[in-house]
Enzyme design. Sequence first.
Site, PDB file in Angstrom:
ATOM      1  N   SER A  34      -1.742   8.454  13.226  1.00  0.00           N
ATOM      2  CA  SER A  34      -1.258   8.746  14.555  1.00  0.00           C
ATOM      3  C   SER A  34      -2.422   9.002  15.389  1.00  0.00           C
ATOM      4  O   SER A  34      -3.418   9.454  15.048  1.00  0.00           O
ATOM      5  CB  SER A  34      -0.300   9.830  14.634  1.00  0.00           C
ATOM      6  OG  SER A  34      -0.965  11.164  14.124  1.00  0.00           O
TER       7      SER A  34
ATOM      8  N   GLU B 213     -10.178  -0.973   7.393  1.00  0.00           N
ATOM      9  CA  GLU B 213      -9.080  -1.573   8.083  1.00  0.00           C
ATOM     10  C   GLU B 213      -9.559  -1.824   9.202  1.00  0.00           C
ATOM     11  O   GLU B 213      -8.751  -1.517  10.528  1.00  0.00           O
ATOM     12  CB  GLU B 213      -7.816  -0.561   7.797  1.00  0.00           C
ATOM     13  CG  GLU B 213      -7.249  -0.368   6.756  1.00  0.00           C
ATOM     14  CD  GLU B 213      -5.893   0.606   6.767  1.00  0.00           C
ATOM     15  OE1 GLU B 213      -5.013   0.102   6.348  1.00  0.00           O
ATOM     16  OE2 GLU B 213      -6.122   1.604   7.348  1.00  0.00           O
TER      17      GLU B 213
ATOM     18  N   GLN C  78       0.886  -1.279   0.064  1.00  0.00           N
ATOM     19  CA  GLN C  78      -0.040   0.090  -0.145  1.00  0.00           C
ATOM     20  C   GLN C  78       0.963   1.349  -0.136  1.00  0.00           C
ATOM     21  O   GLN C  78       1.591   1.627   1.079  1.00  0.00           O
ATOM     22  CB  GLN C  78      -0.965  -0.035   1.379  1.00  0.00           C
ATOM     23  CG  GLN C  78      -1.843   1.210   1.267  1.00  0.00           C
ATOM     24  CD  GLN C  78      -2.445   1.006   2.581  1.00  0.00           C
ATOM     25  OE1 GLN C  78      -2.713   0.006   3.295  1.00  0.00           O
ATOM     26  NE2 GLN C  78      -3.203   2.177   3.166  1.00  0.00           N
ATOM     27  N   GLY C  79       0.541   2.050  -1.038  1.00  0.00           N
ATOM     28  CA  GLY C  79       1.616   3.107  -1.126  1.00  0.00           C
ATOM     29  C   GLY C  79       0.744   4.597  -0.692  1.00  0.00           C
ATOM     30  O   GLY C  79       0.326   5.287  -1.551  1.00  0.00           O
ATOM     31  N   TYR C  80       0.713   4.663   0.479  1.00  0.00           N
ATOM     32  CA  TYR C  80      -0.064   5.884   0.832  1.00  0.00           C
ATOM     33  C   TYR C  80       0.868   6.925   1.673  1.00  0.00           C
ATOM     34  O   TYR C  80       1.117   8.101   1.002  1.00  0.00           O
ATOM     35  CB  TYR C  80      -1.205   5.572   1.977  1.00  0.00           C
ATOM     36  CG  TYR C  80      -2.495   5.052   1.413  1.00  0.00           C
ATOM     37  CD1 TYR C  80      -2.448   4.688   0.187  1.00  0.00           C
ATOM     38  CD2 TYR C  80      -3.450   5.117   2.209  1.00  0.00           C
ATOM     39  CE1 TYR C  80      -3.813   4.374  -0.434  1.00  0.00           C
ATOM     40  CE2 TYR C  80      -4.654   4.704   1.713  1.00  0.00           C
ATOM     41  CZ  TYR C  80      -5.037   4.353   0.301  1.00  0.00           C
ATOM     42  OH  TYR C  80      -6.117   4.005   0.133  1.00  0.00           O
ATOM     43  N   SER C  81       1.213   6.722   2.946  1.00  0.00           N
ATOM     44  CA  SER C  81       2.157   7.570   3.630  1.00  0.00           C
ATOM     45  C   SER C  81       3.298   8.046   2.681  1.00  0.00           C
ATOM     46  O   SER C  81       3.886   7.367   2.166  1.00  0.00           O
ATOM     47  CB  SER C  81       2.499   7.024   4.958  1.00  0.00           C
ATOM     48  OG  SER C  81       1.478   6.533   5.813  1.00  0.00           O
TER      49      SER C  81
ATOM     50  N   GLU D 232      -2.923  11.612  17.177  1.00  0.00           N
ATOM     51  CA  GLU D 232      -3.456  12.992  16.943  1.00  0.00           C
ATOM     52  C   GLU D 232      -4.425  13.189  15.748  1.00  0.00           C
ATOM     53  O   GLU D 232      -5.247  13.757  15.815  1.00  0.00           O
ATOM     54  CB  GLU D 232      -2.298  14.071  16.586  1.00  0.00           C
ATOM     55  CG  GLU D 232      -1.233  13.998  18.008  1.00  0.00           C
ATOM     56  CD  GLU D 232      -0.337  13.002  18.269  1.00  0.00           C
ATOM     57  OE1 GLU D 232       0.353  13.186  19.232  1.00  0.00           O
ATOM     58  OE2 GLU D 232      -0.354  12.075  17.432  1.00  0.00           O
TER      59      GLU D 232
END
Length: 373
Positions: free
Chosen positions: A353, A228, A110-113, A355
């Site tokens: 995260s 997820e 998965q190429g997200y972050s 936050e």
Amino acid sequence: MDFRTEVRAWLAGHLADAPAPDPRTWERELGKAGWIGIGWPDDVETYGNRRATLPEQVVWAEEYARSTAPARMGHIGENLLAPTLITYGTEEQKRRHLPPVARGETLWCQGYSEPGAGSDLAGIRTTATPDGNGGYAVTGQKIWTSLALDADFCFVLARTDPGSTRHHGLSFLLLEMDQPGRIEVRPIRQLTGTSEFNEVFFDGARATETVGGEGNGWQVAMGLLARERGVSTLAQQIGFAEELGRVVAAAVASGAAEDPVIRARLVRQWAELDTMRRHALRTLGTTGDPGAPSVAKLLWGGWHQRLGELAVEVAGEAGAAGPEPWTADRPYELDDAQHLFLFSRADTIYGGSDEIQRNIIAERVLGLPREPR
């Protein structure tokens, strides 16, 4: 034979008195028996996989977590990519990609972050420009990419509108990972000394497919993230329960459980884990609840981190020393408690995260003003 008995018998027959198979071989074994994609909708072609009710899916996940089966390498393709294609993909995309996933033949990442925007998914800077051959040339960097070293394919969120900002102008692209000179994968060494995550560099990598249409990547990405949670969360909690059991046993063996403060913390860990399970059961199979994934992530991330802290406290002085002497020419080794403590430091960061999760709850559930950006 009821479903639970069938699952236990199959797992026992394929795992007993035999060395653990390599992960790719194991995925193919699961595929041959039809255990991949058992939760896919009934209106999707079977591809040889079984059909299971929601309670049966829970049974499979729980029994798998309790067994000595290898960690799954195909879960990203089965539980994230496949449901996304079923919802947003074309019939041609489903026919092309779902069968090899169901057979355990292809692995996905998965190429997200991205660097500087690990939890801020709308901060995508990776670009994709038309290559003149019906595809895109993808350029940029992704980080914290699980299984990138082993994956055959990657689904990538990239910016296809160069003038766009935030969640506008993004597209959900599919590309092959075997592109020498265009894709480079570098493992990230963690506190534990292992490298479960990777950073991936794209230099004009070719993506041949768009899911959901150009510019609709944010909608597709949000639909994927909503998946997820669910059955896999319950399986995760089985693993958590086993880890808690080991910490309790260590506390009893060392005498730490006689300390009323330690004893109270152990009881609290048990109570919070039971709360997480009840929350997972309450939200299982539900849709349209924007806060449920964030609540689940906040619950288990902090819980697991506190368990790691408790594990080394229970160990006492031994928690500061490795199981084997550490030398300059020998990589350090960790016992279970130390590995749990160090790895769990990341639990409140990866996957969004704490936050970010609180912002989602505040803005999408409570209706509070958006955070200034």
